[in-house]
Design a protein around this motif. Structure first.
Motif, PDB file in Angstrom:
ATOM      1  N   THR B 174      -0.243 -13.588   3.632  1.00  0.00           N
ATOM      2  CA  THR B 174      -0.402 -12.594   4.743  1.00  0.00           C
ATOM      3  C   THR B 174      -0.779 -12.968   6.000  1.00  0.00           C
ATOM      4  O   THR B 174      -0.876 -14.116   6.311  1.00  0.00           O
ATOM      5  N   CYS B 188       5.917 -11.078   3.218  1.00  0.00           N
ATOM      6  CA  CYS B 188       4.395 -11.115   3.525  1.00  0.00           C
ATOM      7  C   CYS B 188       3.865  -9.911   3.898  1.00  0.00           C
ATOM      8  O   CYS B 188       4.306  -8.922   4.579  1.00  0.00           O
ATOM      9  N   ASN B 189       2.661  -9.836   3.513  1.00  0.00           N
ATOM     10  CA  ASN B 189       1.654  -8.979   3.464  1.00  0.00           C
ATOM     11  C   ASN B 189       1.092  -8.809   5.159  1.00  0.00           C
ATOM     12  O   ASN B 189       1.007  -9.866   5.841  1.00  0.00           O
ATOM     13  N   LEU B 196      -5.679  -9.132   0.071  1.00  0.00           N
ATOM     14  CA  LEU B 196      -4.766  -9.506  -1.005  1.00  0.00           C
ATOM     15  C   LEU B 196      -5.591  -9.489  -2.221  1.00  0.00           C
ATOM     16  O   LEU B 196      -5.049  -9.482  -3.556  1.00  0.00           O
TER      17      LEU B 196
END
Ligand SMILES: Cc1cc2nc3c(=O)[nH]c(=O)nc-3n(C[C@H](O)[C@H](O)[C@H](O)COP(=O)(O)OP(=O)(O)OC[C@H]3O[C@@H](n4cnc5c(N)ncnc54)[C@H](O)[C@@H]3O)c2cc1C
Ligand code: SF4
Ligand code: SF4
Lengths: 329, 279
Positions: B174, B188-189, B196
C-alpha cells in the motif's frame, strides 16, 4: 573489625605512608574557592571537615570525557592503551562510597566495562566520616561502608582507623607505629527517614503519575543539567567520534550525557521520545529511584544532597515523597 | 545471549556493493573479515562504524551469510549515515554485535504469521522474511503487508513481487498516496497500512504479527491487529530509541524499566502496553 586510634598530630605521617601506594588525592579547595577532589600536596591542603565536593568522585572512574577507541587508516580501530596511575582517594564520605558501590554494580555487573574496571582497580578508597547537614539524608545503616579500603572516623583528638579490605590491611601494616589500640566505640546513627521512604518507593515501584509536582518542576527547570552532573550515581554517557578533517584518523570517546537535555531521547529524523521536560523528569525519576534493567528495584540515590544544593531553581525530586503524606525532612 | 563489550573493537568489513534503492536509501553489501561472535537472529541490530564519523545502530536487512556477507539498508539522515552514503565500493567500515533480542522465531512456528512493515521498517522484516522463507514449512501461512509513503520510495518492490509469485508468501502493498508519475502502479492499494488489515480475521492463539515502522505506525495498527484476532502476547513490536552502547549502560533507550537495546528492541505488546510513552 579492629579499630586503631590515629592522633591528629600523626595524620601528616599517616598520609605520607599512604602516598607510598599511589598519588594522594582528597578534598581540597581550588584557587577559585570550590571544594573538589584533587591532588593533595601537603596535609594542610586537605579539607578534613568538608561537607560535599561540587563534583563527586565518579570523575575518577568515569572521566567527563574518555577515549574508547582510536582510528587510523592503517590500523583501523584499536583500543587505547594508557596505563592508569594508581590513586589513593582520601576522605570519601559514606554517601560517595555508596555512590561508587552503585557504579560498581552498573559497570562491573553482568556487562562489565573494561575502561571502568581498569580505573576502579587503580584506585584505593580511604573513607572518612562526616557531619550531615540539612541537605543530605544518607543511609548510615552500615557505619563502615564495605567498599572503603580504609575508613577513618572523626573522634576527639584524632581518628579511629579501620582496615576494611585486605588492601587496607596491607597499607596499615607499615603504619602501625603511628596507631594506638582503641576501645572507643564510635557513634552509630539510624537510617534517615527519607532514605527509608526512598527504599519503600523503589520496592513498590510507585511513579506518582498524578502528582501536581511534575508540572511545577517542568515549568521552572532550566534543563541546565547541574543535578545530574553533580550526582554521584548519574552515569549516562554519549559516544561520539572526532575525526580529523581528512578522515584518516579519529578518536572515539564517551562523554557525560544528561537525561534532562532535550537531545537525550531524540533519534534521527527528529522524533523525540522525551520532547518535554515533564517526560524527562519522569525518566530521571524512574532511573534514579526505581532503576532500569537488571538494577530495577535498586534505588540509586545515596542521599548526598548535591542536587538539592546546586539546583538554581530549587527543584527537589524528593518532594514527591513528602507530598505523598510522609513528612521526611 | 552475550553481546560484545560496548568498547570492543569493531570487526573490519569491506563494502562490496552499493545499490541505490531510492534517492536517500541504499543497500550496502558488506563482507566481514571475521565471523560475528554469536549467531544472528532477525530483528537484532549491529553497531556500524563509519571511520571518522561514528557508530550507529542498524538492523541487518538479510541473514548474514556463511561467507561473511551482510546487507544493510540505510537511509541518509544525518552525520554518520551521510558519510556512509559517500563511501565507495571497496571502502572499509566496522561492525560490532549482534545486539538485542531479535524476533522470537521459535514462537512463530505453526502459526499464521503476519509481517507489517512501514517505510524503512522493511529492513529488519526482510531479514525475518528471509528466515521464515528458509523455514517456510515451520509456519502455517506467511503474509507481508508493506506500506510506503509513495510508490517511488517503496523498497525491494520487485524482489518482493518475485517472492510472492513463488506462492510461499502473500504480499499486500500500500502507498499513502499516489504521485502523478506513477498512477499506473500495479498491485498496490492506496491508504495507510492499517487499511490492509480491514476485514482480516485470524485465529486467536494461532496467529502472530511482527511490526516495524515509524513510531505512529504502532499506535494505529495495534487496535486493528487485536480486532483481527491476534492476541497481545503474539504481537511483536520492534522499537526504535536513541542508543549508544547496545548493552544497557549509556541509558538513553529505556522503555519503562526495560532497555530497548538489550531487553528489546523487539517487545511483546503485552509487556509494554501499560508503559507510558512506550508506543
Ligand atoms: C535498533 C535500531 C535499528 C535501526 N536500523 C536501521 C536500519 O536498518 N536502517 C536505517 O537507515 N536506520 C536504522 N536505524 C536508525 C539509525 O540508527 C539512525 O538513522 C542513525 O543513528 C542516524 O545517524 P546519523 O548520524 O546519520 O544522524 P544524526 O541525526 O546526525 O545523529 C547523530 C547521532 O545520534 C544518534 N542517533 C540518531 N538517531 C538514532 C537512532 N534512531 N537510534 C540510535 N541513535 C541515534 C547516533 O549515534 C548518531 O550518530 C536503526 C535504529 C535502531 C535503534
Ligand atoms: S539524586 Fe541528589 S541526593 Fe541523591 S545521590 Fe544524586 S545528587 Fe545526591
Ligand atoms: S539542576 Fe534544577 S534547573 Fe538544572 S536541570 Fe536539574 S532540576 Fe533542572
Amino acid at each position: 573489625m579492629v579499630r586503631h586510634f590515629l592522633p591528629d598530630n600523626s595524620l601528616g605521617q599517616f598520609l605520607d605512608g599512604l602516598s607510598l601506594f599511589g598519588a594522594l588525592h582528597g578534598p581540597v579547595r581550588t584557587t577559585e574557592g570550590v571544594e573538589v577532589f584533587g591532588p593533595v600536596r601537603t596535609e594542610s591542603d586537605l579539607l578534613l571537615n568538608y561537607r560535599r565536593t561540587l563534583i563527586p568522585p565518579k570523575k575518577y572512574l568515569l572521566p567527563p570525557r574518555q577515549t574508547i577507541l582510536n582510528y587510523t587508516v592503517a590500523a583501523g580501530y584499536t583500543l587505547p592503551d594508557e596505563p592508569e596511575p594508581h590513586i589513593i582517594l582520601f576522605g570519601v564520605h559514606p554517601c560517595d562510597l555508596q555512590g561508587i558501590a552503585y557504579l560498581d554494580r552498573v559497570f562491573l555487573g553482568d556487562r562489565p566495562d573494561r575502561l571502568y574496571r581498569r580505573r576502579r582497580e587503580a584506585i584505593t578508597l580511604v573513607g572518612l566520616s562526616c557531619e550531615p547537614d540539612e541537605f543530605c539524608f544518607c543511609t548510615s545503616d552500615e557505619n563502615i561502608p564495605r567498599n572503603a579500603d580504609l575508613f577513618l572516623q572523626h573522634v576527639e583528638h584524632g581518628f579511629l582507623v579501620s582496615a576494611v579490605t585486605s588492601k587496607g590491611e596491607e597499607m596499615l601494616d607499615g603504619l602501625g607505629k603511628l596507631l594506638a589500640s582503641s576501645r572507643i566505640t564510635p557513634q552509630t546513627s539510624a537510617e534517615h527517614r527519607m532514605m527509608t521512604r526512598i527504599r519503600e518507593v523503589a520496592r513498590s515501584g510507585k511513579t506518582f503519575p498524578d502528582s501536581p509536582l511534575w508540572e511545577r518542576f517542568a515549568a521552572r527547570c532550566l534543563s541546565c543539567g547541574a543535578c545530574s552532573v553533580c550526582c554521584p550515581t548519574c552515569y549516562c554517557f554519549d559516544v561520539l567520534e572526532n575525526g580529523a578533517l581528512d578522515g584518516t584518523t579519529a578518536d572515539r570517546f564517551r562523554e557525560w550525557d544528561n537525561c534532562l537535555f532535550r537531545a537525550h531521547g531524540e533519534v534521527a529524523g527528529g522524533t523525540n521520545f522525551r520532547p518535554d521536560r515533564r517526560e524527562r523528569f519522569h525518566y530521571r525519576y524512574l532511573h534514579k529511584y526505581l532503576g532500569f534493567g537488571t538494577l530495577a528495584g535498586v534505588p540509586a540515590c545515596v542521599g548526598c544532597g548535591r542536587c538539592r544544593v546546586v539546583c538554581p531553581v530549587d527543584i527537589d525530586l524528593t518532594e514527591l515523597f513528602t507530598e505523598d503524606g510522609d513528612a521526611c525532612s | 545471549m552475550h553481546a560484545p563489550e560496548f568498547d570492543s573493537v569493531p570487526i573490519p568489513a569491506r563494502i562490496q556493493t552499493i545499490q541505490q534503492l531510492t534517492a536517500d536509501t541504499a543497500l550496502f553489501r558488506l563482507k566481514l573479515e571475521e565471523k560475528l561472535p554469536s549467531v544472528f537472529i532477525p530483528g537484532q541490530f549491529i553497531q556500524l562504524s563509519v571511520p571518522a564519523g561514528g557508530e550507529i545502530p542498524i538492523s541487518p536487512a538479510d541473514l548474514p551469510a556463511e561467507d561473511g556477507t551482510m546487507e544493510l539498508c540505510v537511509r541518509r539522515f544525518g552525520h554518520v549515515t551521510s558519510l556512509l552514503h559517500r563511501t565507495k565500493e571497496g571502502d572499509q567500515v566496522g561492525i560490532r554485535g549482534p545486539f538485542g533480542n531479535g524476533f522470537p522465531v521459535d514462537a512463530m512456528s505453526g502459526k499464521d504469521v503476519l509481517l507489517l512493515a512501514g517505510g524503512l521498517g522493511i529492513a529488519p522484516l526482510r531479514s525475518l522474511l528471509f528466515h521464515l522463507l528458509r523455514h517456510r514449512s515451520d509456519v502455517r501461512s506467511l503474509t507481508l503487508m508493506y506500506g510506503a509513503r509513495e510508490p517511488a520510495v517503496m523498497l525491494f518492490k520487485n524482489e518482493l513481487l518475485d517472492l510472492a509469485n513463488t506462492g510461499s508468501l502473500r504480499l499486500l502493498l500500500t502507498v499513502d498516496f499516489l504521485t502523478e508519475t506513477c498512477q499506473t502502479e500495479p498491485a498496490c492499494n492506496v491508504g495507510l497500512l492499517p487499511t490492509l488489515l480491514k476485514g482480516v480475521q485470524l485465529e486467536p492463539g494461532h496467529s502472530c504479527a511482527a511490526v516495524c515502522g515509524p513510531p505512529p505506525l504502532y499506535r494505529c495498527t495495534i487496535d486493528e491487529l487485536l480486532r483481527a484476532g491476534v492476541v497481545e502476547d503474539n504481537i511483536y513490536l520492534s522499537l526504535e530509541r536513541r542508543m549508544k552502547c547496545g548493552v544497557g549502560l549509556c541509558c538513553h533507550c529505556a522503555v519503562g524499566q526495560y532497555f530497548c537495546c538489550c531487553d528489546g528492541p523487539v517487545f511483546r505488546y503485552r509487556d509494554i502496553k501499560d508503559i507510558p510513552g512506550a508506543l
